[in-house]
Design an enzyme around this catalytic site. Sequence first.
Site, short mmCIF file in Angstrom:
data_model
loop_
_atom_site.label_atom_id
_atom_site.label_comp_id
_atom_site.label_asym_id
_atom_site.label_seq_id
_atom_site.Cartn_x
_atom_site.Cartn_y
_atom_site.Cartn_z
N SER A 90 -13.96 -5.39 3.55
CA SER A 90 -14.40 -4.63 2.37
C SER A 90 -13.89 -5.26 1.07
O SER A 90 -14.52 -5.07 0.02
CB SER A 90 -14.02 -3.15 2.46
OG SER A 90 -12.64 -2.96 2.61
N GLY A 91 -12.77 -5.95 1.11
CA GLY A 91 -12.36 -6.83 0.02
C GLY A 91 -11.99 -6.20 -1.31
O GLY A 91 -11.90 -6.91 -2.31
N GLY A 92 -11.82 -4.88 -1.36
CA GLY A 92 -11.47 -4.25 -2.63
C GLY A 92 -12.63 -3.45 -3.22
O GLY A 92 -12.50 -2.84 -4.28
N ARG A 125 -9.22 -1.32 3.96
CA ARG A 125 -9.11 -0.36 2.85
C ARG A 125 -10.26 0.63 2.80
O ARG A 125 -10.05 1.82 2.54
CB ARG A 125 -9.02 -1.12 1.52
CG ARG A 125 -7.65 -1.65 1.24
CD ARG A 125 -7.67 -2.66 0.13
NE ARG A 125 -8.27 -3.92 0.54
CZ ARG A 125 -8.38 -5.00 -0.24
NH1 ARG A 125 -7.95 -4.94 -1.48
NH2 ARG A 125 -8.92 -6.11 0.21
N GLU A 172 -12.22 -15.28 9.77
CA GLU A 172 -12.38 -14.60 8.47
C GLU A 172 -12.16 -15.56 7.31
O GLU A 172 -11.02 -15.76 6.89
CB GLU A 172 -11.40 -13.42 8.39
CG GLU A 172 -11.53 -12.63 7.09
CD GLU A 172 -10.57 -11.44 7.01
OE1 GLU A 172 -9.63 -11.36 7.82
OE2 GLU A 172 -10.75 -10.61 6.12
N LYS A 231 -16.19 -12.80 10.26
CA LYS A 231 -15.83 -11.71 9.36
C LYS A 231 -15.88 -12.23 7.93
O LYS A 231 -14.91 -12.78 7.41
CB LYS A 231 -14.42 -11.19 9.70
CG LYS A 231 -13.91 -10.11 8.76
CD LYS A 231 -12.75 -9.34 9.36
CE LYS A 231 -12.14 -8.39 8.36
NZ LYS A 231 -11.26 -7.39 8.98
N ARG A 282 0.84 -1.21 0.00
CA ARG A 282 0.00 0.00 0.00
C ARG A 282 0.87 1.26 0.00
O ARG A 282 0.55 2.24 -0.66
CB ARG A 282 -0.91 0.03 1.23
CG ARG A 282 -1.74 -1.21 1.44
CD ARG A 282 -3.20 -1.03 1.03
NE ARG A 282 -3.96 -2.21 1.38
CZ ARG A 282 -4.08 -3.31 0.62
NH1 ARG A 282 -3.53 -3.36 -0.58
NH2 ARG A 282 -4.77 -4.35 1.04
P1 13P Z 1 -10.29 -5.04 3.65
O1 13P Z 1 -11.42 -4.31 4.29
O2 13P Z 1 -9.29 -4.14 2.99
O3 13P Z 1 -10.73 -6.18 2.79
O4 13P Z 1 -9.47 -5.72 4.83
C1 13P Z 1 -10.13 -6.37 5.84
C2 13P Z 1 -9.20 -7.32 6.46
O5 13P Z 1 -9.01 -7.28 7.65
C3 13P Z 1 -8.56 -8.33 5.62
O6 13P Z 1 -8.01 -9.33 6.41
#
Ligand code: 13P
Length: 343
Positions: free
Chosen positions: A261-263, A294, A177, A219, A33
């Site tokens: 949020s995943g992108g 993100r 997650e 998650k 990042r």
């Molecule tokens: P993002 O919200 O960027 O997907 O990250 C969440 C997260 O903790 C990934 O492990």
Amino acid sequence: MNTEELKQTADALMAGDKGLLAMDESLNTCNKRFKEAGLPQTEEYRRKYRQLIVTTPGLAESISGAILFDETIYQSTDDGVLFIDVLKKAGIIPGIKVDEGTTAMPGSPDEKITNGLEGLDIRLNNYYGLGARFAKWRAVMTIGKNLPTEANIQANTEALAKYARLCQEDDIVPIVEPEVLMDGDHTIERCYEVTENAIKELFKQLEKQGVYLPGLILKPNMVIAGKDNHHKNSTDEVASATVKCLLANVPHEVAGVAFLSGGQTPQEATRHLHEMHVKFGKELPWPLTFSFARAIQQPALDIWKGKDKNVKAAQDMLAFRASMDSAARAGRYSVDLDRYPVL
Ligand code: 13P
């Protein structure tokens, strides 16, 4: 295992209209990042950036818990105050990412498995001593031709369940997650199918390990088409598919559900969460909130540019995005509300 303490922590994390802030990027991810943002990829810049985050005024109004990375849990502000103490003072519960990243799966190199079970009990004990009260373990599942394999889902969910059990033995609330990645051109239907399989198998494994569900947070990814699929589903379609999948597969006993949020863009992720509450708020058996990295951090990182003079503006943006997500959880988000004052 102190179930009372576990439930208390999990409920505090899910309380009010708040959510979680994932600021637990591994060295590689954080450096990636920083590289994209044109920043030096050094320990000192990572410290400065995390300092910016934890000292953001008003963050606790929208954030109940922050997930740290191992390097960060030992770091301090310029004045020598440990970040973990800054968070606690603000009323934010400190958490810690405890998986040790992913590697290619033996026998199926296009898929990943997550490492970190070895010696985990000792590390958890240490993190509890440092003040962490919850943890995170991320497994990733890739959608592709004939992917994910049954074996991949099995290996990833088994590790998640073993990790969750070890956390609870140490009175640490596990966030599990199982992330189905947005990479690829798959449809929302395909994402639904894979997410459902992963979550189903996960809860089977959690039961096998005797995990205490009221002291556990899930998650998940939202159910959404792949990034390279040109067809964009509506906000309503994403919200409906996601809630349907969760209602069908997540036991009512879990303490809560907090999305990655995943992108997705910050606005997309926020809008989707809002729509879920507007449309299904009354039907949800568990708190439903956010645990974004993100979608909360990226706009602030873009403003910071590694410069002290930009810290305040970046903090304002961080607090603003977190407040939008909190509004979404309360079902009172709108495009009009999401207009950030002059940059
Ligand atoms: P993002 O919200 O960027 O997907 O990250 C969440 C997260 O903790 C990934 O492990």
